[in-house]
Design an enzyme around this catalytic site. Structure first.
Site, PDB file in Angstrom:
ATOM      1  N   ASP A 156     128.505  45.849  19.742  1.00 15.81           N
ATOM      2  CA  ASP A 156     129.374  47.226  19.274  1.00 15.81           C
ATOM      3  C   ASP A 156     130.649  46.722  18.466  1.00 15.81           C
ATOM      4  OD1 ASP A 156     129.854  49.724  19.041  1.00 15.81           O
ATOM      5  OD2 ASP A 156     129.397  50.102  21.245  1.00 15.81           O
ATOM      6  N   ASP A 211     126.652  57.901  16.604  1.00 13.33           N
ATOM      7  CA  ASP A 211     126.076  58.048  17.892  1.00 13.33           C
ATOM      8  C   ASP A 211     125.278  59.129  17.859  1.00 13.33           C
ATOM      9  OD1 ASP A 211     127.232  55.856  18.604  1.00 13.33           O
ATOM     10  OD2 ASP A 211     128.314  56.663  20.416  1.00 13.33           O
TER      11      ASP A 211
HETATM   12  C1  GLA Z   1     129.349  53.241  21.234  1.00 14.48           C
HETATM   13  C2  GLA Z   1     128.000  52.793  20.626  1.00 14.48           C
HETATM   14  C3  GLA Z   1     127.089  53.545  21.817  1.00 14.48           C
HETATM   15  C4  GLA Z   1     127.524  53.238  23.314  1.00 14.48           C
HETATM   16  C5  GLA Z   1     128.770  53.219  23.483  1.00 14.48           C
HETATM   17  C6  GLA Z   1     129.465  52.637  24.686  1.00 14.48           C
HETATM   18  O1  GLA Z   1     129.749  54.666  20.985  1.00 14.48           O
HETATM   19  O2  GLA Z   1     127.497  53.450  19.472  1.00 14.48           O
HETATM   20  O3  GLA Z   1     125.743  53.367  21.525  1.00 14.48           O
HETATM   21  O4  GLA Z   1     126.926  51.552  23.229  1.00 14.48           O
HETATM   22  O5  GLA Z   1     129.725  52.780  22.441  1.00 14.48           O
HETATM   23  O6  GLA Z   1     130.626  52.766  24.946  1.00 14.48           O
END
Ligand code: GLA
Length: 396
Positions: A156, A211
Site C-alpha cells: 500500500d 478504493d
Molecule cells: C487502503 C487500500 C485498501 C486496504 C486498506 C487497508 O485503503 O487501498 O485496499 O488495503 O488501505 O487499510
C-alpha cells in the site's frame, strides 16, 4: 577492440534495448507470475481489521468447499492489521493474540489446501491503519515473508511522506527478487502516480483507482468509488495491461450486500471483461448460492483468464447504454452490453463496433444464461435490465 568500435557497439546495444522497451517487449516483471490475472480472496472489504488465524483458515476451507478453488481461485490474502510491531532487531511482529500459531503455521495450513498465501504491507512508514510499514525494512521483510511461505504481497501507499512511488516500489521489487521465492507483487498506490506508465517491470498488478465502495454509483470525499466510477476510470488504460502486469480496478464487492444481484453480476462481468485481478472480498464461509454462482461462473471467468491477456474496453456509449468488448486468444470476442439507466433497455453491439466486418456470421453464446443463441450476422441485440449486463462470447 578499439574504443570507437566498443562505443559503437554499446550505442547499438542501447538503441536495440530502447526500441524493445518502446515496443513493449521488455515491459514486464520477469518473475514469471500472474500470466493471467491473479484470483483469490482478500480479507479487507468485508472484515477490515477484524482478521484472525481462525478466519483465514475458515476462508481457505471455504475456498475449497464452495467450488471457488475449482473455478481458479488460489490466493488467500490477509490485508491490513495482521502486524503490530517490530522487535528489537527490526523484524516485523504479527499480532500474537489474533494469530497465536504464527504466520508460518498459517501459510502451511493454506498451502496444505492446495492454495497460496498472501500478506499486506505498505511502502511508507506505516500502513493505512497505522501498523508498521515497510520503509527501510524492505529486504528484511522480504526475507521474512519468504521464510514464512508468502506467495503474494499487496503493498500500500499510506504514510509515504515525500517518497517517490516508482523508487519505493522498485526497492521492494528487488527485495522480493533477492528473497528467492516467487511472490506476486501487487502495487496499491490507487493510481495516484499513474503506475500504468512505470509499473509493468515493477509489479504484477497495480491499483488504477481509489478504493471500491459496495455501491453501484457513488463517490465519497476520501476517494472511494462505486462500480461505474471505476469503469470510467480504467477505460482507456487497456494498452498498459497484459500477461504478468495488470491494471487493478480493486477487489470484488460481490456478496457484501450493498448492491442487487443484477448489479453484482454486472460488477463481476465487467471485472472479467477488464482482465481484472479477481479477489473476492465477501464472507465466502456463508455466501448464498446466488452469490457463489456469480463468483464461480466458469465461462465468465474464462473471459478474465483468457491467455491473450487483453483488457477489454468500451467501444460504444449513448445515454447510459454501453457496449464493451475484449479480444480473445481464439479470435473471438467477449461482449458486455451494459445498461446504466434506471429502466430495462435494448442494447445492440454491431460487428463493426467489436472489430469484425459486417458480413461475418458468428456464433453467439450467452455466458449467464449458459445458452447458445445461434449464428448472427452484422450485430447482436438484447434487452438488458437496469444496472445489468448481458454478456456473450462471439465466435466467427
Ligand atoms: C487502503 C487500500 C485498501 C486496504 C486498506 C487497508 O485503503 O487501498 O485496499 O488495503 O488501505 O487499510
Amino acid at each position: 577492440m578499439d574504443n570507437k568500435l566498443r562505443i559503437g557497439r554499446v550505442a547499438l546495444g542501447i538503441a536495440v534495448l530502447a526500441s524493445l522497451v518502446a515496443a513493449g517487449e521488455l515491459r514486464a516483471l520477469d518473475n514469471g507470475l500472474a500470466l493471467t490475472p491473479p484470483m483469490g480472496w482478500n480479507s479487507w472489504n468485508k472484515f477490515a481489521c477484524n482478521v484472525s488465524e481462525d478466519l483465514i483458515k475458515q476462508a481457505a476451507n471455504a475456498m475449497v468447499s464452495s467450488g471457488m478453488k475449482d473455478a481458479g481461485y488460489r490466493y488467500v490474502v490477509i490485508d491490513d492489521c495482521w502486524q503490530v510491531d517490530r522487535d528489537a532487531q527490526g523484524n516485523i511482529v504479527a499480532d500474537a493474540k489474533r494469530f497465536p500459531s504464527g504466520m508460518q503455521a498459517l501459510a502451511d495450513y493454506v498451502h496444505s489446501k492446495g492454495l497460496k498465501f498472501g500478506l499486506y504491507s505498505d511502502a511508507g512508514t506505516g500502513t493505512c491503519q497505522n501498523r508498521p510499514g515497510g520503509r527501510g525494512y524492505e529486504f528484511q521483510d522480504a526475507r521474512q515473508y519468504a521464510a514464512w511461505g508468502v506467495d503474494y504481497l499487496k503493498y500500500d501507499w499510506c504514510n509515504h511522506s515525500t517518497q517517490d512511488s516508482q523508487a519505493s516500489y522498485s526497492i521492494m521489487r528487488d527485495a522480493l527478487k533477492k528473497s528467492g521465492r516467487p511472490i506476486v507483487f501487487s502495487l496499491c498506490e490507487w493510481g495516484s502516480t499513474k503506475p500504468w506508465l512505470w509499473a509493468a517491470d515493477v509489479g504484477n498488478l497495480w491499483r488504477a483507482t481509489g478504493d471500491i465502495l459496495d455501491k453501484w454509483d457513488a463517490t465519497v470525499k476520501w476517494g472511494g468509488m462505486g462500480v461505474v466510477q471505476i469503469l470510467d476510470t480504467v477505460d482507456g488504460l487497456q494498452s498498459y495491461a497484459g500477461p504478468g502486469h495488470w491494471n487493478d480496478p480493486d477487489m470484488l464487492e460481490v456478496g457484501n450486500s450493498g448492491m442487487s444481484l443484477t448489479e453484482y453480476r454486472a460488477h463481476f462481468s465487467m471485472w472479467c471483461l477488464l482482465a481484472a485481478p479477481l479477489m473476492a472480498g465477501n464472507d465466502i464461509r456463508s455466501m448464498t448460492a446466488d452469490i457463489r454462482d456469480i463468483l464461480t461462473n466458469k465461462e465468465v471467468i474464462a473471459i478474465d483468464q483468457d491467455p491473450l491477456g487483453r483488457q477489454g474496453h468500451r467501444v460504444k456509449r449513448a445515454d447510459g447504454l454501453e457496449v464493451w468488448a475484449k479480444q480473445l486468444a481464439d479470435g473471438g470476442r467477449a461482449v458486455a452490453l451494459l445498461n446504466r439507466t434506471a429502466a430495462e433497455a435494448k442494447v445492440t453491439a454491431s460487428w463493426t463496433d467489436i472489430g469484425y466486418p459486417e458480413h461475418v456470421a458468428a456464433k453467439v453464446r450467452d455466458l449467464w444464461a449458459k445458452k447458445d443463441l445461434g449464428e448472427k450476422t452484422g450485430e447482436f441485440s438484447a434487452a438488458v435490465p437496469s444496472h445489468g449486463v448481458v454478456m456473450v462470447r462471439v465466435e466467427p
